[in-house]
Design a protein around this motif. Structure first.
Motif, short mmCIF file in Angstrom:
data_model
loop_
_atom_site.label_atom_id
_atom_site.label_comp_id
_atom_site.label_asym_id
_atom_site.label_seq_id
_atom_site.Cartn_x
_atom_site.Cartn_y
_atom_site.Cartn_z
N UNK A 88 -9.66 -13.54 -30.55
CA UNK A 88 -8.36 -13.23 -29.94
C UNK A 88 -7.40 -12.76 -31.03
N UNK A 89 -6.41 -11.99 -30.61
CA UNK A 89 -5.33 -11.58 -31.51
C UNK A 89 -4.02 -11.72 -30.74
N UNK A 90 -3.04 -12.33 -31.37
CA UNK A 90 -1.72 -12.46 -30.77
C UNK A 90 -0.76 -11.52 -31.49
N UNK A 91 -0.02 -10.73 -30.72
CA UNK A 91 1.02 -9.86 -31.28
C UNK A 91 2.38 -10.32 -30.78
N UNK A 92 3.35 -10.27 -31.65
CA UNK A 92 4.73 -10.54 -31.25
C UNK A 92 5.58 -9.32 -31.57
N UNK A 93 6.57 -9.07 -30.73
CA UNK A 93 7.40 -7.90 -30.92
C UNK A 93 8.88 -8.27 -30.90
N UNK A 94 9.70 -7.32 -31.32
CA UNK A 94 11.15 -7.48 -31.23
C UNK A 94 11.63 -6.80 -29.94
N UNK A 95 12.91 -6.94 -29.66
CA UNK A 95 13.45 -6.38 -28.42
C UNK A 95 13.45 -4.85 -28.41
N UNK A 96 13.40 -4.21 -29.59
CA UNK A 96 13.37 -2.75 -29.61
C UNK A 96 11.94 -2.21 -29.72
N UNK A 97 10.98 -3.07 -29.52
CA UNK A 97 9.58 -2.67 -29.50
C UNK A 97 8.99 -2.90 -28.11
N UNK A 98 7.87 -2.22 -27.83
CA UNK A 98 7.23 -2.36 -26.52
C UNK A 98 5.73 -2.56 -26.71
N UNK A 99 5.13 -3.24 -25.73
CA UNK A 99 3.68 -3.36 -25.69
C UNK A 99 3.12 -2.32 -24.73
N UNK A 100 1.92 -1.84 -25.04
CA UNK A 100 1.19 -0.98 -24.12
C UNK A 100 -0.21 -1.54 -23.98
N UNK A 101 -0.63 -1.85 -22.76
CA UNK A 101 -1.96 -2.42 -22.56
C UNK A 101 -2.79 -1.54 -21.65
N UNK A 102 -4.10 -1.56 -21.89
CA UNK A 102 -5.00 -0.77 -21.06
C UNK A 102 -6.37 -1.45 -21.03
N UNK A 103 -6.90 -1.60 -19.82
CA UNK A 103 -8.24 -2.13 -19.62
C UNK A 103 -9.11 -1.04 -19.03
N UNK A 104 -10.28 -0.84 -19.61
CA UNK A 104 -11.22 0.17 -19.14
C UNK A 104 -12.45 -0.52 -18.56
N UNK A 105 -12.93 0.00 -17.42
CA UNK A 105 -14.10 -0.56 -16.75
C UNK A 105 -13.94 -2.05 -16.47
N UNK A 106 -12.74 -2.42 -16.02
CA UNK A 106 -12.49 -3.80 -15.63
C UNK A 106 -12.42 -4.79 -16.77
N UNK A 107 -12.43 -4.30 -18.00
CA UNK A 107 -12.34 -5.20 -19.14
C UNK A 107 -13.48 -5.07 -20.12
N UNK A 108 -14.31 -4.05 -19.96
CA UNK A 108 -15.36 -3.80 -20.97
C UNK A 108 -14.70 -3.37 -22.29
N UNK A 109 -13.59 -2.66 -22.15
CA UNK A 109 -12.78 -2.28 -23.30
C UNK A 109 -11.33 -2.66 -23.01
N UNK A 110 -10.67 -3.27 -23.97
CA UNK A 110 -9.26 -3.62 -23.82
C UNK A 110 -8.52 -3.16 -25.07
N UNK A 111 -7.35 -2.57 -24.87
CA UNK A 111 -6.55 -2.11 -26.01
C UNK A 111 -5.10 -2.57 -25.82
N UNK A 112 -4.58 -3.20 -26.86
CA UNK A 112 -3.18 -3.64 -26.88
C UNK A 112 -2.47 -2.92 -28.02
#
Length: 291
Positions: A139-163
């Motif tokens: 696992x990896x945990x990321x923390x951001x500031x208020x002027x930053x954003x997260x972008x998440x994407x799951x491919x094939x239901x979770x075979x690939x995940x990108x944060x």
């Protein structure tokens, strides 16, 4: 006396089979808490027997809560189990539990308390119930500031995940970066991350290729730098051609929207792991036949 109601309650509490619950209650003289402990110990025994088996299937997933996000991978032996609702629920429990914890390593994460005791207890219990080796890989945990954003994407239901985490732009742009990473599988985010020995190895190879083409050494050296840029465009996310508009690279796309890439984490289930080579269907048939 062990009643049907006692068996039913224990089964609902633990998810264990009816006969296992009945035996546990009998062994523990009807003591419900002792029976739960008995089944947990039995689950540990079952899980230990599966430790040598290969679990390289499973799912990756992403959970976000405000300025904190987690990407994780949990493995099973077969792809079939990844569609199991209990398996998916377990991943949800792990992700949401760790988001509120201070765990920074897998070892610490396994000891974090959850509704099943600890995350380790949860995995053991589900291993016993589902009947396959299950393992929490990373696992990896990321923390951001208020002027930053997260972008998440799951491919094939979770075979690939990108944060991804970007500054000064929108979640839509950040998601586009995550989709790019999922589709093109870059080895690095920035050119600066490429190890120097890997660059030198590629430079030497490209020079040899140019020399074999009959080019003079001084010309070959100039050709190498041009070809090296092409190498970086293949392996570095920021320099790849943007999949939605091949006329620009990813860095330009993000900059055009006022943004800056801060971090990108890509998990592909089972990458780098040994895969099962046996015939699982035949294994099931053998069990049915009692072999």
């Amino acid at each position: 006396m062990i009643t049907a109601e006692m068996v039913k309650n224990l089964r609902e509490s633990t998810g264990a089979g009816m006969m296992d619950c009945k035996k546990a209650l009998s062994e523990c003289n009807g003591d419900m808490n002792a029976a739960i402990d008995y089944l947990r110990e039995k689950g540990i025994a079952k899980a230990n027997k599966k430790e040598s088996r290969i679990a390289a299937e499973g799912l990756a997933n992403i959970f976000i809560d405000g300025n904190k996000a987690i990407i994780l991978e949990v493995n099973s032996e077969t792809d079939f189990v990844s569609k199991n609702e209990e398996f998916q629920t377990m991943i949800g429990i792990i992700g949401k539990t760790l988001l509120t914890s201070h765990a920074t390593s897998l070892e610490e994460a396994m000891d974090v308390s959850c509704e099943e005791g600890t995350i380790r207890d949860l995995i053991v219990a589900k291993t016993a119930k589902i009947g396959e080796k299950l393992s929490f890989r990373r696992f990896t945990i990321l923390e951001k500031t208020d002027d930053e954003v997260f972008g998440s994407y799951l491919h094939l239901g979770g075979r690939i995940a990108v944060l991804s985490k970007l500054a000064h732009t929108t979640e839509e742009v950040a998601k586009d970066v995550s989709m790019q990473s999922a589709a093109m599988n870059p080895r690095y985010v920035f050119r600066s991350e490429v190890p120097e020995d890997e660059v030198e190895k590629e430079r030497t190879l490209l020079k040899e290729q140019a020399m074999e083409e009959g080019k003079p050494e001084e010309i070959a050296v100039k050709m190498v730098e041009g070809r090296l840029n092409k190498f970086f465009k293949e392996i570095c996310l920021t320099e790849q051609a943007f999949v939605k508009d091949g006329d620009m690279d990813v860095q330009t796309y993000v900059a055009n929207h006022g943004g800056e890439i801060k971090d990108v984490i890509r998990y592909e289930v089972g990458e780098g792991m040994e895969k099962r080579q046996d015939d699982f269907a035949q294994e099931v048939m053998n069990q049915v036949k009692g072999n």
